[in-house]
Design an enzyme around this catalytic site. Sequence first.
Site, PDB file in Angstrom:
ATOM      1  N   ARG A  72       0.538  68.367  44.130  1.00 54.35           N
ATOM      2  CA  ARG A  72      -0.043  67.845  42.888  1.00 54.35           C
ATOM      3  C   ARG A  72      -0.187  66.330  43.059  1.00 54.35           C
ATOM      4  O   ARG A  72       0.761  65.576  42.907  1.00 54.35           O
ATOM      5  CB  ARG A  72       0.885  68.167  41.728  1.00 54.35           C
ATOM      6  N   ARG A  94       7.425  63.813  33.322  1.00 56.36           N
ATOM      7  CA  ARG A  94       8.082  64.046  34.601  1.00 56.36           C
ATOM      8  C   ARG A  94       9.029  65.217  34.464  1.00 56.36           C
ATOM      9  O   ARG A  94       9.869  65.238  33.549  1.00 56.36           O
ATOM     10  CB  ARG A  94       8.877  62.804  34.994  1.00 56.36           C
ATOM     11  N   SER A  95       8.898  66.173  35.342  1.00 59.18           N
ATOM     12  CA  SER A  95       9.759  67.363  35.327  1.00 59.18           C
ATOM     13  C   SER A  95       9.882  67.934  33.922  1.00 59.18           C
ATOM     14  O   SER A  95      10.968  68.289  33.484  1.00 59.18           O
ATOM     15  CB  SER A  95      11.159  67.020  35.842  1.00 59.18           C
ATOM     16  N   GLN A 102       6.597  58.743  35.146  1.00 63.91           N
ATOM     17  CA  GLN A 102       6.208  59.537  36.310  1.00 63.91           C
ATOM     18  C   GLN A 102       5.993  58.594  37.491  1.00 63.91           C
ATOM     19  O   GLN A 102       5.120  57.725  37.445  1.00 63.91           O
ATOM     20  CB  GLN A 102       4.908  60.290  35.971  1.00 63.91           C
ATOM     21  N   HIS A 166      -0.357  79.341   6.247  1.00 61.71           N
ATOM     22  CA  HIS A 166      -1.129  78.800   7.363  1.00 61.71           C
ATOM     23  C   HIS A 166      -0.572  79.457   8.612  1.00 61.71           C
ATOM     24  O   HIS A 166       0.644  79.483   8.793  1.00 61.71           O
ATOM     25  CB  HIS A 166      -1.007  77.278   7.426  1.00 61.71           C
ATOM     26  N   ALA A 249       0.881  67.970   7.976  1.00 61.93           N
ATOM     27  CA  ALA A 249      -0.300  68.058   8.846  1.00 61.93           C
ATOM     28  C   ALA A 249      -1.297  66.930   8.595  1.00 61.93           C
ATOM     29  O   ALA A 249      -1.790  66.317   9.529  1.00 61.93           O
ATOM     30  CB  ALA A 249      -0.964  69.420   8.694  1.00 61.93           C
ATOM     31  N   LYS A 278      -6.535  65.193  12.191  1.00 59.00           N
ATOM     32  CA  LYS A 278      -6.717  65.060  10.748  1.00 59.00           C
ATOM     33  C   LYS A 278      -6.417  63.646  10.259  1.00 59.00           C
ATOM     34  O   LYS A 278      -7.016  63.173   9.312  1.00 59.00           O
ATOM     35  CB  LYS A 278      -5.817  66.040  10.001  1.00 59.00           C
ATOM     36  N   ARG A 307       4.325  69.091  32.951  1.00 55.55           N
ATOM     37  CA  ARG A 307       3.522  67.878  32.869  1.00 55.55           C
ATOM     38  C   ARG A 307       2.407  68.144  31.872  1.00 55.55           C
ATOM     39  O   ARG A 307       2.055  69.288  31.610  1.00 55.55           O
ATOM     40  CB  ARG A 307       2.955  67.568  34.263  1.00 55.55           C
TER      41      ARG A 307
HETATM   42  C1  LIG Z   1      -4.134  71.792   9.853  1.00 54.68           C
HETATM   43  C2  LIG Z   1      -2.842  72.405   9.528  1.00 54.68           C
HETATM   44  C3  LIG Z   1      -2.112  72.965  10.534  1.00 54.68           C
HETATM   45  C4  LIG Z   1      -2.827  72.998  11.848  1.00 54.68           C
HETATM   46  O1  LIG Z   1      -2.204  73.283  12.932  1.00 54.68           O
HETATM   47  P1  LIG Z   1      -2.895  73.003  14.337  1.00 54.68           P
HETATM   48  O2  LIG Z   1      -1.899  73.548  15.241  1.00 54.68           O
HETATM   49  O3  LIG Z   1      -3.102  71.519  14.439  1.00 54.68           O
HETATM   50  O4  LIG Z   1      -4.204  73.732  14.329  1.00 54.68           O
HETATM   51  C5  LIG Z   1      -0.869  73.485  10.240  1.00 54.68           C
HETATM   52  N1  LIG Z   1      -0.375  73.453   8.965  1.00 54.68           N
HETATM   53  C6  LIG Z   1      -1.097  72.916   7.958  1.00 54.68           C
HETATM   54  C7  LIG Z   1      -0.514  72.865   6.594  1.00 54.68           C
HETATM   55  C8  LIG Z   1      -2.350  72.381   8.212  1.00 54.68           C
HETATM   56  O5  LIG Z   1      -3.076  71.840   7.238  1.00 54.68           O
END
Ligand SMILES: *Cc1c(COP(=O)(O)O)cnc(C)c1O
Length: 438
Positions: A72, A94-95, A102, A166, A249, A278, A307
């Site tokens: 690598r 690293r590792s 690194q 979600h 988020a 976001k 890595r």
């Molecule tokens: C956007 C969002 C996520 C998104 O997760 P990703 O792994 O970045 O797609 C998770 N929880 C909430 C409440 C969100 O609004």
Amino acid sequence: MLRMNISGLIPKNLEDRGLLVLKDNLRYIEDILDHRRIPREGIPEDKIRLLLKFLSLMDTDKDPKVVRVGEREGRCASRIQEELVSGFCHGIGRSGNLIDPQPKAPGASAMYRLTNDILTSFLRNLGLKVYGIGLPVATGLSLSLCLNAARRMYNSNVVIYPYAAHKSPIKGIYLAGFRMRFVETKLYGDKVKVDVEDIEDAIVHEIKEGNNPCVLSTLTFFPPRESDNIEEIARICEEYNIPHIVNGAYALQSRYYIERLRRALKYRVDAVVSSSDKNLLTPIGGGIVYSKDRDFLREVSLSYPGRACATPVVNILVSLLSLGMRGYLELMEEQRRCRDLLEELLNNLAEKTGGKVLNIDNPISLSVTVHLDPVEIAGKLYNLRVTGPRGVRARDKFGTCYLRGYPYDYIVISAPLGVKERDIVAVVEKLENILLSR
Ligand SMILES: *Cc1c(COP(=O)(O)O)cnc(C)c1O
């Protein structure tokens, strides 16, 4: 180091002038490296490119005399690939420990540390007394890494999750190998939320059974699901001495969320996770984790297996440098204006269509009730080239986050960081045309 010997090529007064201009251009880069803070004003793109170039030229794959025999060695089939990673072919880490330097990549390692320092200063400028690290994975996977860190440091073995529908955090919990204990939402008027007493009951129950619970709370969500009361949850987690991870988020873009984080951070919050796309307007693929506890952040980085590609981290650096603090605060201000405009326009619309704007505390998104099928409406909006709104049916338990029947069909529209007033006007206009079928 850079000996710019143009002596004798041009008249002396031109030479002096040219070197002066060059010096002032290079000063951008010197200043970034000297201060390691988010600049007040955004840095021009060509200077950011030059900084990345200088840093990547320090990696051993760029050494003109290098002998490379490892399996690598940052080899690339095409220069296109080198461009795609901004020259950081060796990646970071690293590792399997992301934040460790690194040896083959002094430049990428310095770039990563610089990014984390600048990210930390950005968070502090927003009023959060925390340290931050950028991660090469998005929110759900970043949550997984945080939960794994909670297991490593505190032997956590069950995640108490106030139900928020979600899929990423839920999958993140399972991926980290935890059992999950849902705490159900309840309906209060239009609002869907989780009682703090129910969370405390769940904690007590798990402790009684000899388990080591941790709590994953949710700060940012679509209405009608309201934010968890992270302040009270943090207080309870402190009282019971159990880890508390916050899914924030898209928390960094709004004063409302930042203020709530500030209050929660007075008690037990081991880490907050936010999305780099976001909040910082990067392409998708990065996470931001922040905490008062540097040891916890180190455990998070230790949890990463292998890595990592440098690009998600470079994207965070590029956003912070090109926006600058002023650019970011202006975006926040614009977000707030757009949110107010959206509320005003949706209230007007609701009056015309006999619907109502749901009464939910949310600084980004609003929900308006509809009398037609909301899923069909969202489909029509998509065909009218609008992306973002969600249509949720009253009986869709996942969508509403409410396990019994919700009283309304509704459409959710957001006014997040980066949205423009003309987008807000256009989406409500198109929604009105659909609802009044014009
Ligand atoms: C956007 C969002 C996520 C998104 O997760 P990703 O792994 O970045 O797609 C998770 N929880 C909430 C409440 C969100 O609004």
